[in-house]
Design a protein around this motif. Sequence first.
Motif, PDB file in Angstrom:
ATOM      1  N   THR A 141      50.862  51.740 -19.692  1.00 19.15           N
ATOM      2  CA  THR A 141      49.805  52.130 -20.623  1.00 19.15           C
ATOM      3  C   THR A 141      50.326  52.569 -21.982  1.00 19.15           C
ATOM      4  OG1 THR A 141      49.806  54.405 -19.771  1.00 19.15           O
ATOM      5  CG2 THR A 141      48.314  52.822 -18.708  1.00 19.15           C
ATOM      6  N   ALA A 142      51.612  52.307 -22.253  1.00 17.91           N
ATOM      7  CA  ALA A 142      52.206  52.692 -23.543  1.00 17.91           C
ATOM      8  C   ALA A 142      51.847  51.650 -24.596  1.00 17.91           C
ATOM      9  CB  ALA A 142      53.716  52.834 -23.410  1.00 17.91           C
ATOM     10  N   ASN A 143      50.590  51.615 -24.971  1.00 18.01           N
ATOM     11  CA  ASN A 143      50.119  50.678 -25.977  1.00 18.01           C
ATOM     12  C   ASN A 143      49.010  51.338 -26.786  1.00 18.01           C
ATOM     13  OD1 ASN A 143      47.531  50.199 -24.496  1.00 18.01           O
ATOM     14  ND2 ASN A 143      48.902  49.223 -23.015  1.00 18.01           N
ATOM     15  N   GLN A 144      48.482  50.628 -27.755  1.00 19.44           N
ATOM     16  CA  GLN A 144      47.518  51.191 -28.690  1.00 19.44           C
ATOM     17  C   GLN A 144      46.260  51.708 -28.000  1.00 19.44           C
ATOM     18  OE1 GLN A 144      46.177  48.448 -31.722  1.00 19.44           O
ATOM     19  NE2 GLN A 144      45.925  50.076 -33.215  1.00 19.44           N
ATOM     20  N   LEU A 145      45.849  51.046 -26.924  1.00 20.40           N
ATOM     21  CA  LEU A 145      44.627  51.437 -26.230  1.00 20.40           C
ATOM     22  C   LEU A 145      44.884  52.447 -25.109  1.00 20.40           C
ATOM     23  CD1 LEU A 145      42.889  47.952 -25.950  1.00 20.40           C
ATOM     24  CD2 LEU A 145      42.255  49.829 -27.469  1.00 20.40           C
ATOM     25  N   ASN A 192      37.876  42.239 -30.688  1.00 16.57           N
ATOM     26  CA  ASN A 192      38.798  41.125 -30.930  1.00 16.57           C
ATOM     27  C   ASN A 192      38.051  39.840 -31.245  1.00 16.57           C
ATOM     28  OD1 ASN A 192      40.065  43.169 -29.112  1.00 16.57           O
ATOM     29  ND2 ASN A 192      41.876  41.916 -29.477  1.00 16.57           N
ATOM     30  N   ALA A 193      36.962  39.596 -30.505  1.00 18.29           N
ATOM     31  CA  ALA A 193      36.213  38.360 -30.708  1.00 18.29           C
ATOM     32  C   ALA A 193      35.543  38.327 -32.068  1.00 18.29           C
ATOM     33  CB  ALA A 193      35.170  38.202 -29.598  1.00 18.29           C
ATOM     34  N   VAL A 194      35.003  39.477 -32.497  1.00 16.64           N
ATOM     35  CA  VAL A 194      34.261  39.522 -33.757  1.00 16.64           C
ATOM     36  C   VAL A 194      35.194  39.580 -34.969  1.00 16.64           C
ATOM     37  CG1 VAL A 194      32.658  40.888 -35.153  1.00 16.64           C
ATOM     38  CG2 VAL A 194      32.229  40.566 -32.705  1.00 16.64           C
ATOM     39  N   PHE A 195      36.192  40.467 -34.907  1.00 14.21           N
ATOM     40  CA  PHE A 195      37.045  40.687 -36.084  1.00 14.21           C
ATOM     41  C   PHE A 195      38.388  39.961 -35.992  1.00 14.21           C
ATOM     42  CE2 PHE A 195      34.253  44.434 -35.963  1.00 14.21           C
ATOM     43  CZ  PHE A 195      33.672  44.315 -37.219  1.00 14.21           C
ATOM     44  N   GLY A 196      38.684  39.394 -34.833  1.00 13.84           N
ATOM     45  CA  GLY A 196      39.969  38.729 -34.677  1.00 13.84           C
ATOM     46  C   GLY A 196      39.870  37.268 -34.320  1.00 13.84           C
ATOM     47  N   VAL A 245      35.381  46.846 -45.929  1.00 14.97           N
ATOM     48  CA  VAL A 245      35.578  47.400 -44.584  1.00 14.97           C
ATOM     49  C   VAL A 245      35.775  46.266 -43.582  1.00 14.97           C
ATOM     50  CG1 VAL A 245      34.538  48.772 -42.739  1.00 14.97           C
ATOM     51  CG2 VAL A 245      34.250  49.477 -45.123  1.00 14.97           C
ATOM     52  N   VAL A 246      34.986  45.220 -43.733  1.00  9.51           N
ATOM     53  CA  VAL A 246      35.096  44.066 -42.830  1.00  9.51           C
ATOM     54  C   VAL A 246      36.473  43.423 -42.952  1.00  9.51           C
ATOM     55  CG1 VAL A 246      34.250  41.735 -42.362  1.00  9.51           C
ATOM     56  CG2 VAL A 246      32.625  43.596 -42.758  1.00  9.51           C
ATOM     57  N   THR A 247      36.923  43.184 -44.178  1.00 10.22           N
ATOM     58  CA  THR A 247      38.235  42.545 -44.353  1.00 10.22           C
ATOM     59  C   THR A 247      39.356  43.440 -43.803  1.00 10.22           C
ATOM     60  OG1 THR A 247      38.335  43.389 -46.632  1.00 10.22           O
ATOM     61  CG2 THR A 247      37.527  41.152 -46.307  1.00 10.22           C
ATOM     62  N   TYR A 248      39.187  44.758 -43.919  1.00  6.61           N
ATOM     63  CA  TYR A 248      40.176  45.682 -43.353  1.00  6.61           C
ATOM     64  C   TYR A 248      40.192  45.550 -41.834  1.00  6.61           C
ATOM     65  CZ  TYR A 248      42.240  49.972 -41.562  1.00  6.61           C
ATOM     66  OH  TYR A 248      43.008  50.866 -40.851  1.00  6.61           O
ATOM     67  N   LEU A 249      39.019  45.532 -41.218  1.00  8.45           N
ATOM     68  CA  LEU A 249      38.952  45.407 -39.766  1.00  8.45           C
ATOM     69  C   LEU A 249      39.548  44.074 -39.307  1.00  8.45           C
ATOM     70  CD1 LEU A 249      35.407  46.921 -39.099  1.00  8.45           C
ATOM     71  CD2 LEU A 249      37.615  47.921 -38.476  1.00  8.45           C
ATOM     72  N   GLN A 250      39.282  43.024 -40.049  1.00 10.42           N
ATOM     73  CA  GLN A 250      39.847  41.725 -39.688  1.00 10.42           C
ATOM     74  C   GLN A 250      41.377  41.749 -39.768  1.00 10.42           C
ATOM     75  OE1 GLN A 250      37.518  39.201 -42.367  1.00 10.42           O
ATOM     76  NE2 GLN A 250      36.518  38.291 -40.585  1.00 10.42           N
ATOM     77  N   SER A 251      41.909  42.494 -40.745  1.00 10.56           N
ATOM     78  CA  SER A 251      43.368  42.586 -40.853  1.00 10.56           C
ATOM     79  C   SER A 251      43.958  43.351 -39.681  1.00 10.56           C
ATOM     80  CB  SER A 251      43.755  43.249 -42.179  1.00 10.56           C
ATOM     81  OG  SER A 251      43.431  44.646 -42.165  1.00 10.56           O
ATOM     82  N   ARG A 252      43.185  44.286 -39.103  1.00  4.27           N
ATOM     83  CA  ARG A 252      43.661  45.079 -37.982  1.00  4.27           C
ATOM     84  C   ARG A 252      43.723  44.280 -36.689  1.00  4.27           C
ATOM     85  NH1 ARG A 252      46.309  49.537 -38.395  1.00  4.27           N
ATOM     86  NH2 ARG A 252      45.326  50.439 -36.533  1.00  4.27           N
ATOM     87  N   PHE A 253      42.901  43.240 -36.592  1.00  3.00           N
ATOM     88  CA  PHE A 253      42.858  42.444 -35.379  1.00  3.00           C
ATOM     89  C   PHE A 253      43.508  41.077 -35.562  1.00  3.00           C
ATOM     90  CE2 PHE A 253      39.547  45.572 -34.672  1.00  3.00           C
ATOM     91  CZ  PHE A 253      39.732  45.899 -33.333  1.00  3.00           C
TER      92      PHE A 253
END
Length: 236
Positions: free
Chosen positions: A87-91, A204-208, A228-236
């Motif tokens: 479980t040593a991950n971002q989530l 992931n499906a929406v922004f990635g 904000v949308v472009t930032y979220l897309q960059s995160r995924f």
Amino acid sequence: MKGVHFLVAFVLLALAFTFASASDPSPLQDFCVAINNTNDGGMFFNSLSVFFGMYSSVFVNGKFCKDPKLATANDFFFPGLNIPGNTANQLGSKVTLVTVEQILGLNTLGISLARLDFAPYGGLNPPHTHPRATEILVVLEGTLYVGFVTSNPDNRLITKVLYPGDVFVFPIGLIHFQFNIGNTNAVAFSGLSSQNPGLIPIANAVFGSNPPINPDVLAKAFQLDKTVVTYLQSRF
């Protein structure tokens, strides 16, 4: 000529019924151990071929069948679900799936399994759906806050805090999640009503997606600023 029209209508109705089925098809033999080498695949009936009295080698749920006489115990076996997931991950979570890809003998049997591990407070299996399966979850360790959202028009959130021994059901296709609200690791097991339930992580499906969805579309859909949308897309 009328007979031909009737025949075509019958075939189309049969196909419509087949495609409308909401669960994996029932097996027509004891088991159908999946193989990837189609040269070794068993021969079985295609629905149209049966109607016209012909035999054909076709895909069953994307897998060919091994000759049942060649099946072994290992075709129905998977070891290691006693081992905690990392479980040593971002989530802070790890889902270990056991589908037809891991147990070839699950082919056509309509079930699969998963082990879910969560890090102490904050471990999250994020909102997602299984397009082909209902999920039933039992908690073995820890405390999980779980829930799902109903479909339109209500979009009602149904949640529950679960403790060891508690069981919760997530209906097929609905967005759901699990979140560890305890101060210790949490462990749960899930049964799913498909040999290949599928997984659609919402964020992931929406922004990635690949290629990305036009930010203007997402900005309007989520009522967000385009930056904000472009930032979220960059995160995924």
